[in-house]
Scaffold this motif. Structure first.
Motif, short mmCIF file in Angstrom:
data_model
loop_
_atom_site.label_atom_id
_atom_site.label_comp_id
_atom_site.label_asym_id
_atom_site.label_seq_id
_atom_site.Cartn_x
_atom_site.Cartn_y
_atom_site.Cartn_z
N PHE A 33 18.65 23.55 -22.55
CA PHE A 33 18.00 23.74 -21.24
C PHE A 33 17.47 25.16 -21.19
CE2 PHE A 33 21.22 20.52 -21.03
CZ PHE A 33 20.65 19.51 -20.27
N ASP A 34 16.18 25.31 -20.91
CA ASP A 34 15.54 26.63 -20.96
C ASP A 34 15.38 27.27 -19.59
OD1 ASP A 34 15.28 26.14 -23.64
OD2 ASP A 34 13.13 26.53 -23.73
N ASP A 35 15.44 28.59 -19.57
CA ASP A 35 14.97 29.43 -18.45
C ASP A 35 15.95 29.59 -17.28
OD1 ASP A 35 12.70 29.51 -20.01
OD2 ASP A 35 11.49 28.26 -18.68
N ASN A 36 17.23 29.40 -17.50
CA ASN A 36 18.25 29.57 -16.44
C ASN A 36 17.76 29.16 -15.04
OD1 ASN A 36 17.69 32.73 -17.57
ND2 ASN A 36 17.14 32.43 -15.43
N GLY A 62 16.67 39.08 -17.48
CA GLY A 62 15.83 40.00 -16.71
C GLY A 62 14.80 39.29 -15.84
N ARG A 63 14.86 37.99 -15.82
CA ARG A 63 13.84 37.23 -15.10
C ARG A 63 14.34 36.95 -13.69
NH1 ARG A 63 11.51 31.66 -17.62
NH2 ARG A 63 9.40 31.70 -16.77
N ASN A 64 13.78 37.67 -12.75
CA ASN A 64 14.26 37.54 -11.37
C ASN A 64 13.08 37.58 -10.41
OD1 ASN A 64 17.31 37.64 -11.63
ND2 ASN A 64 16.71 39.46 -12.77
N ASN A 90 19.65 33.00 -26.87
CA ASN A 90 18.75 34.14 -26.64
C ASN A 90 17.32 33.65 -26.43
OD1 ASN A 90 17.17 36.47 -26.86
ND2 ASN A 90 18.57 37.41 -28.33
N HIS A 91 16.81 33.83 -25.21
CA HIS A 91 15.45 33.39 -24.87
C HIS A 91 14.61 34.61 -24.45
CE1 HIS A 91 12.50 30.38 -24.08
NE2 HIS A 91 12.64 30.31 -22.77
N THR A 92 15.07 35.79 -24.89
CA THR A 92 14.49 37.12 -24.56
C THR A 92 14.89 37.57 -23.16
OG1 THR A 92 12.33 36.58 -23.58
CG2 THR A 92 12.47 36.64 -26.02
N ASN A 94 13.13 39.21 -20.68
CA ASN A 94 12.23 39.00 -19.54
C ASN A 94 11.29 37.80 -19.66
OD1 ASN A 94 12.74 41.33 -17.70
ND2 ASN A 94 12.22 42.50 -19.55
N HIS A 95 11.31 37.12 -20.81
CA HIS A 95 10.39 35.98 -21.02
C HIS A 95 8.95 36.45 -20.92
CE1 HIS A 95 8.96 31.81 -20.95
NE2 HIS A 95 10.22 31.40 -21.11
N LYS A 96 8.66 37.63 -21.49
CA LYS A 96 7.27 38.09 -21.42
C LYS A 96 6.75 38.59 -22.77
CE LYS A 96 8.23 42.84 -19.77
NZ LYS A 96 7.88 43.52 -21.00
N GLY A 131 9.85 33.06 -25.67
CA GLY A 131 9.30 32.41 -24.48
C GLY A 131 7.99 31.70 -24.84
N GLY A 132 7.81 30.50 -24.30
CA GLY A 132 6.60 29.74 -24.61
C GLY A 132 5.36 30.48 -24.11
N GLY A 133 4.35 30.58 -24.94
CA GLY A 133 3.08 31.18 -24.52
C GLY A 133 3.05 32.70 -24.51
N PHE A 197 15.04 20.51 -22.40
CA PHE A 197 14.69 20.24 -20.99
C PHE A 197 14.35 21.56 -20.30
CE2 PHE A 197 17.97 17.32 -22.39
CZ PHE A 197 17.56 16.08 -21.94
N HIS A 198 13.52 21.44 -19.26
CA HIS A 198 13.36 22.57 -18.35
C HIS A 198 13.99 22.14 -17.01
CE1 HIS A 198 10.70 24.30 -21.41
NE2 HIS A 198 10.91 25.45 -20.78
N LYS A 199 13.14 21.95 -16.02
CA LYS A 199 13.70 21.61 -14.70
C LYS A 199 14.18 20.16 -14.65
CE LYS A 199 12.34 21.20 -9.86
NZ LYS A 199 11.27 21.46 -8.88
#
Ligand SMILES: [Zn+2]
Length: 334
Positions: A33-36, A62-64, A90-92, A94-96, A131-133, A197-199
């Motif tokens: 599951f990605d992206d908390n 760091g993604r808030n 580990n998904h980085t 900040n996802h940036k 992070g995708g993209g 999965f995501h959401k």
């Protein structure tokens, strides 16, 4: 399967083998599951816990922002999730992505440092997904220069986007027959099926807008998710469901090991297990399968001098979990 053979006819050389998957299950399935996301906290994890399924959650501490906030559930992610037996990946930070190597070291390294602290009893090996993209020095991860890839190595990360790790992302376009087909195919062929999965939940107006702009649907409805879990549960005697890192460790250990028959006598069989992975990182127990012959009432199994636990899976079949290291294996008749 060993249970269907006339076990008294099995040669000593063939009586012990390394199981392709842990606990002699027929295949492996991982859930990622990605992206908390909030839906992971509120719905996914409580449901997984009901079924005692352990999964992998790829986080960005760091993604808030208004929609996605790690801080909102920081306590849950850091204190409760590790204790529940789920793994954080580990998904980085900040996802940036990163503009340069210095930024990349922060994006990748900070998450690894955090995860090493959250799992003090696990070694440093973990999974990594860019992070995708996002871009790294101006290029997408799979085309980024080798210095960026070296950072993954520096932090003991298995790069899930190296091109070697197939996966299926489930979204609401999939029907029940689709995922059952994939699960059954994995059982049939003894493979690892990785689901991403995501959401989990119904699409919000923001999700509809995102799909309209990007063409990308990353929502899987909660009803479908519950059906998916129930389907897994109904087949779980054949499936090893585990966090990605466990499955990837086992897969690598299995591919780097071999079992050699040494000798047999009235009192014991001796084999040598050769394993070429590094035990300080690849530490998942390997499962050996032993076919009991009719005359053997009781056996004891040793890895070097250590006596091991034996579990019965069929009448004439035993599973023994060993440390993934080069060693002698003794089957002693008592
Ligand atoms: Zn992501």
């Amino acid at each position: 399967m060993p249970s269907q053979m006339n076990s008294s006819k099995i040669l000593p050389t063939e009586r012990l083998s390394i199981s392709k998957w842990y606990s002699a299950k027929r295949c492996a399935i991982s859930l990622r599951f990605d992206d908390n996301l909030d839906s992971h906290v509120n719905l996914v994890i409580p449901q997984l816990n009901k079924y005692d399924i352990k999964a992998t959650f790829m986080i960005n501490p760091g993604r808030n922002n208004f929609i996605i906030s790690y801080k909102r559930h920081q306590e849950f992610w850091e204190k409760q999730v590790p204790v529940m037996g789920h793994r954080l990946g580990n998904h980085t930070w900040n996802h940036k992505g990163a503009k340069n190597l210095e930024e990349a070291e922060y994006e990748i390294g900070e998450v690894s440092e955090l995860l090493w602290n959250l799992y003090p009893n696990e070694n440093k090996l973990n999974v990594f997904a860019s992070g995708g993209g996002e871009t790294w020095g101006g290029r997408r991860w799979h085309k980024a220069s080798f210095q960026y890839k070296q950072l993954a190595e520096k932090f003991f990360l298995i790069d899930l986007y190296s091109g070697e790790h197939k996966r299926i992302e489930l979204n609401s376009n999939f029907a029940q027959k689709d995922w059952n087909f994939m699960i059954d195919d994995s059982i049939e062929n003894g493979t690892h099926q990785a689901f991403v999965f995501h959401k989990i939940g119904d699409k919000s107006s923001i999700d509809f807008l995102k799909e309209f702009i990007t063409g990308y649907n990353n929502c899987f409805s909660s009803n479908k998710f519950l059906d998916f879990l129930a389907d897994l549960e109904s087949k779980k005697d054949k499936i090893w469901i585990a966090p990605l890192i466990d499955i990837l460790k086992y897969e690598r250990e299995y591919k780097s090991s071999e079992l050699q028959f040494i000798s047999n006598s009235d009192s014991e069989l001796e084999y040598v297990l050769n394993v070429n992975t590094d035990l300080s990182l690849y530490d998942h127990p390997l499962s050996l399968v032993y076919s009991i012959v009719n005359t053997e009432k009781h056996i004891k199994v040793f890895q070097n001098e250590t006596e091991l636990e034996i579990s019965k899976i069929f009448e004439n079949c035993r599973v023994i979990n060993v440390q993934p290291k080069s060693s002698s294996i003794f089957i002693k008749f008592t």
